[in-house]
Design a protein around this motif. Structure first.
Motif, PDB file in Angstrom:
ATOM      1  N   GLU A 113      45.437  18.628  43.118  1.00  0.00           N
ATOM      2  CA  GLU A 113      44.305  18.568  42.194  1.00  0.00           C
ATOM      3  C   GLU A 113      42.993  18.391  42.955  1.00  0.00           C
ATOM      4  N   LEU A 114      43.014  17.511  43.957  1.00  0.00           N
ATOM      5  CA  LEU A 114      41.807  17.245  44.725  1.00  0.00           C
ATOM      6  C   LEU A 114      41.331  18.492  45.458  1.00  0.00           C
ATOM      7  N   SER A 115      42.245  19.213  46.078  1.00  0.00           N
ATOM      8  CA  SER A 115      41.881  20.435  46.807  1.00  0.00           C
ATOM      9  C   SER A 115      41.269  21.468  45.876  1.00  0.00           C
ATOM     10  N   LEU A 116      41.872  21.667  44.718  1.00  0.00           N
ATOM     11  CA  LEU A 116      41.355  22.665  43.786  1.00  0.00           C
ATOM     12  C   LEU A 116      40.017  22.238  43.194  1.00  0.00           C
ATOM     13  N   THR A 117      39.837  20.948  42.974  1.00  0.00           N
ATOM     14  CA  THR A 117      38.571  20.446  42.454  1.00  0.00           C
ATOM     15  C   THR A 117      37.444  20.729  43.433  1.00  0.00           C
ATOM     16  N   GLU A 118      37.721  20.576  44.730  1.00  0.00           N
ATOM     17  CA  GLU A 118      36.710  20.835  45.754  1.00  0.00           C
ATOM     18  C   GLU A 118      36.255  22.289  45.726  1.00  0.00           C
ATOM     19  N   LEU A 119      37.158  23.201  45.415  1.00  0.00           N
ATOM     20  CA  LEU A 119      36.815  24.625  45.417  1.00  0.00           C
ATOM     21  C   LEU A 119      36.199  25.103  44.108  1.00  0.00           C
ATOM     22  N   GLU A 120      36.334  24.342  43.030  1.00  0.00           N
ATOM     23  CA  GLU A 120      35.823  24.781  41.732  1.00  0.00           C
ATOM     24  C   GLU A 120      34.339  25.101  41.758  1.00  0.00           C
ATOM     25  N   GLU A 121      33.564  24.320  42.499  1.00  0.00           N
ATOM     26  CA  GLU A 121      32.124  24.541  42.519  1.00  0.00           C
ATOM     27  C   GLU A 121      31.716  25.731  43.375  1.00  0.00           C
ATOM     28  N   VAL A 122      32.645  26.246  44.166  1.00  0.00           N
ATOM     29  CA  VAL A 122      32.355  27.375  45.049  1.00  0.00           C
ATOM     30  C   VAL A 122      32.661  28.705  44.388  1.00  0.00           C
ATOM     31  N   ILE A 123      33.796  28.794  43.714  1.00  0.00           N
ATOM     32  CA  ILE A 123      34.262  30.058  43.157  1.00  0.00           C
ATOM     33  C   ILE A 123      33.658  30.263  41.775  1.00  0.00           C
ATOM     34  N   PRO A 124      32.954  31.366  41.573  1.00  0.00           N
ATOM     35  CA  PRO A 124      32.323  31.613  40.280  1.00  0.00           C
ATOM     36  C   PRO A 124      33.360  31.865  39.184  1.00  0.00           C
ATOM     37  N   ALA A 125      33.047  31.374  38.004  1.00  0.00           N
ATOM     38  CA  ALA A 125      33.930  31.605  36.855  1.00  0.00           C
ATOM     39  C   ALA A 125      33.645  32.988  36.291  1.00  0.00           C
ATOM     40  N   GLY A 126      34.703  33.716  35.971  1.00  0.00           N
ATOM     41  CA  GLY A 126      34.534  35.066  35.443  1.00  0.00           C
ATOM     42  C   GLY A 126      35.058  35.177  34.032  1.00  0.00           C
ATOM     43  N   GLY A 127      34.655  36.234  33.346  1.00  0.00           N
ATOM     44  CA  GLY A 127      35.140  36.473  31.994  1.00  0.00           C
ATOM     45  C   GLY A 127      36.514  37.106  32.001  1.00  0.00           C
ATOM     46  N   ASP A 128      37.120  37.237  30.834  1.00  0.00           N
ATOM     47  CA  ASP A 128      38.461  37.779  30.723  1.00  0.00           C
ATOM     48  C   ASP A 128      38.492  39.306  30.699  1.00  0.00           C
ATOM     49  N   VAL A 129      37.344  39.959  30.503  1.00  0.00           N
ATOM     50  CA  VAL A 129      37.308  41.403  30.342  1.00  0.00           C
ATOM     51  C   VAL A 129      37.814  42.131  31.580  1.00  0.00           C
ATOM     52  N   HIS A 130      37.281  41.802  32.704  1.00  0.00           N
ATOM     53  CA  HIS A 130      37.667  42.475  33.951  1.00  0.00           C
ATOM     54  C   HIS A 130      38.321  41.476  34.902  1.00  0.00           C
ATOM     55  N   LYS A 131      39.078  40.565  34.349  1.00  0.00           N
ATOM     56  CA  LYS A 131      39.623  39.452  35.121  1.00  0.00           C
ATOM     57  C   LYS A 131      40.458  39.904  36.312  1.00  0.00           C
ATOM     58  N   THR A 132      41.354  40.836  36.124  1.00  0.00           N
ATOM     59  CA  THR A 132      42.233  41.277  37.201  1.00  0.00           C
ATOM     60  C   THR A 132      41.439  41.913  38.332  1.00  0.00           C
ATOM     61  N   VAL A 133      40.502  42.771  37.987  1.00  0.00           N
ATOM     62  CA  VAL A 133      39.687  43.436  39.003  1.00  0.00           C
ATOM     63  C   VAL A 133      38.832  42.417  39.733  1.00  0.00           C
ATOM     64  N   GLU A 134      38.231  41.500  38.982  1.00  0.00           N
ATOM     65  CA  GLU A 134      37.388  40.487  39.596  1.00  0.00           C
ATOM     66  C   GLU A 134      38.192  39.572  40.509  1.00  0.00           C
ATOM     67  N   GLU A 135      39.408  39.212  40.117  1.00  0.00           N
ATOM     68  CA  GLU A 135      40.246  38.364  40.958  1.00  0.00           C
ATOM     69  C   GLU A 135      40.590  39.074  42.256  1.00  0.00           C
ATOM     70  N   LYS A 136      40.885  40.362  42.172  1.00  0.00           N
ATOM     71  CA  LYS A 136      41.209  41.127  43.377  1.00  0.00           C
ATOM     72  C   LYS A 136      39.988  41.206  44.288  1.00  0.00           C
ATOM     73  N   GLU A 137      38.818  41.492  43.711  1.00  0.00           N
ATOM     74  CA  GLU A 137      37.594  41.556  44.496  1.00  0.00           C
ATOM     75  C   GLU A 137      37.264  40.201  45.115  1.00  0.00           C
ATOM     76  N   LEU A 138      37.469  39.140  44.350  1.00  0.00           N
ATOM     77  CA  LEU A 138      37.220  37.793  44.858  1.00  0.00           C
ATOM     78  C   LEU A 138      38.158  37.491  46.021  1.00  0.00           C
ATOM     79  N   GLY A 139      39.420  37.821  45.875  1.00  0.00           N
ATOM     80  CA  GLY A 139      40.387  37.609  46.948  1.00  0.00           C
ATOM     81  C   GLY A 139      40.015  38.369  48.213  1.00  0.00           C
TER      82      GLY A 139
END
Length: 127
Positions: free
Chosen positions: A38-64
């Protein structure tokens, strides 16, 4: 199997295994909110932008892919520390012992790396 064959089957299988393991861990440790996971993921929450559900798969791949590019740009030691913390969920104390660093040095390295990742992702998402 996904619709397209993965380029590296071993990496694909490792990711599936990791995700299943994390789900199992979350289920068995649901009452422990202060876990290392939980602590590790909390630290990264402020770094990774939240995306919408419309293009979620594409955005996750691009983010990765963007995160992978960022990690490749880091020095080996920085990259390894980042991966130990946020992929393998090592506690800071264990990372510090592994590299013979103080805990405060590891924390500051992680904070600086997260800040650079945030800046990198902001630039990537605007491009």
């Amino acid at each position: 199997m996904p619709p397209q064959n993965p380029s590296k089957l071993s990496a694909f299988l490792c990711r599936i295994t990791r995700n299943l393991s994390l789900k199992k861990y979350e289920k068995t440790h649901a009452q422990k909110r202060n876990s290392q996971f939980e602590l590790s993921l909390t630290e990264l929450e402020e770094v990774i932008p939240a995306g919408g559900d419309v293009h979620k798969t594409v955005e996750e791949k691009e983010l990765g892919e963007a995160i992978s590019r960022f990690l490749r740009s880091l020095q080996r030691e920085e990259r390894n520390i980042f991966i130990l913390r946020y992929w393998y969920f090592y506690p800071v104390k264990k990372i510090a012992a592994k590299y013979s660093f103080s805990e405060s040095k590891v924390k500051s390295m992680l904070a600086r790396t997260r800040e650079r990742l945030k800046e990198f992702l902001e630039k990537e998402m605007l491009a």
